[in-house]
Design an enzyme around this catalytic site. Structure first.
Site, mmCIF file in Angstrom:
data_model
loop_
_atom_site.group_PDB
_atom_site.id
_atom_site.type_symbol
_atom_site.label_atom_id
_atom_site.label_comp_id
_atom_site.label_asym_id
_atom_site.label_seq_id
_atom_site.Cartn_x
_atom_site.Cartn_y
_atom_site.Cartn_z
ATOM 1 N N HIS A 9 37.900 46.998 34.827
ATOM 2 C CA HIS A 9 39.347 47.273 34.595
ATOM 3 C C HIS A 9 39.892 47.834 35.847
ATOM 4 O O HIS A 9 39.269 48.144 36.768
ATOM 5 C CB HIS A 9 39.547 48.148 33.412
ATOM 6 N N HIS A 28 42.507 48.266 42.689
ATOM 7 C CA HIS A 28 41.339 47.875 42.862
ATOM 8 C C HIS A 28 40.428 47.935 41.717
ATOM 9 O O HIS A 28 40.981 48.525 40.722
ATOM 10 C CB HIS A 28 40.470 48.695 43.916
#
Length: 191
Positions: A40, A126
């Site tokens: 995630h 990220h």
């Protein structure tokens, strides 16, 4: 309960990200690699909160998500925090479109309104792939960096929702649970 706010990858993108990182996992078996189903993008780590506070966070996230629009992100390029000489986190990065930056800032501001410490560092788009629990031998660090610099595809991600997540730490690693999902701009989404 331990909470964070995330943009979760759909199953197809999770498979692509996980498969693309196989050469990194092969190069550095000493890294604690994130399981495929846990991939995630964290927008905000909230930390320990009383269960009674969930409704407060949900109200704020619902309002700011409804005001945001879905976001298209290009995911490409591997890296490490702080760097590959002393890696602590291995990641795959993404572009930082203005909408994503604004969403992360809005989430941070909303959480600060409930006493959560505001972020001191700028948001970096990220997806964490692995965490380094102990210093890696020099050769393993070198192989990891070489694998990260290898050829990789650009992946496209259409983010339609954000989720308030709970994290329960256990002996075999964390378990994440979606507490509530919030569509961006009221966009329909499926999980």
């Amino acid at each position: 309960m331990r909470l964070f706010v995330a943009a979760n990858l759909d199953n197809v993108l999770r498979d692509e990200v996980h498969a693309g990182a196989a050469r990194l996992r092969d190069a550095a078996p000493g890294v604690a690699w994130v399981r495929r189903e846990l991939l995630h993008m964290t927008l905000k780590f909230v930390g320990e909160q009383e269960a009674s506070r969930v409704a407060d966070f949900s109200r704020s996230l619902s309002a700011l998500s409804a005001a945001a629009e879905p976001i298209d992100i290009r995911i490409h390029g591997y890296g490490a925090f702080p760097n590959f000489r002393e890696p602590r986190v291995v990641w795959i990065g993404g572009d930082l479109p203005q909408r994503l930056s604004a969403l992360a800032a809005a989430v941070d501001e909303a959480c600060a309104g409930y006493g959560v410490e505001p972020e001191q560092r700028p948001f970096r788009a990220h997806i964490t792939l692995g965490r380094v629990r102990r210093p890696l031998p020099r050769e393993e660090r070198r192989q990891l960096e070489q694998a990260a610099q290898g050829r990789h595809e650009v992946l496209h991600w259409h983010v339609e929702s954000v989720e308030l997540m709970s994290s329960e730490l256990g002996p075999s690693g964390p378990t994440y649970t979606v507490v509530e999902s919030f569509a961006l701009g009221g966009a329909p989404h499926t999980r």
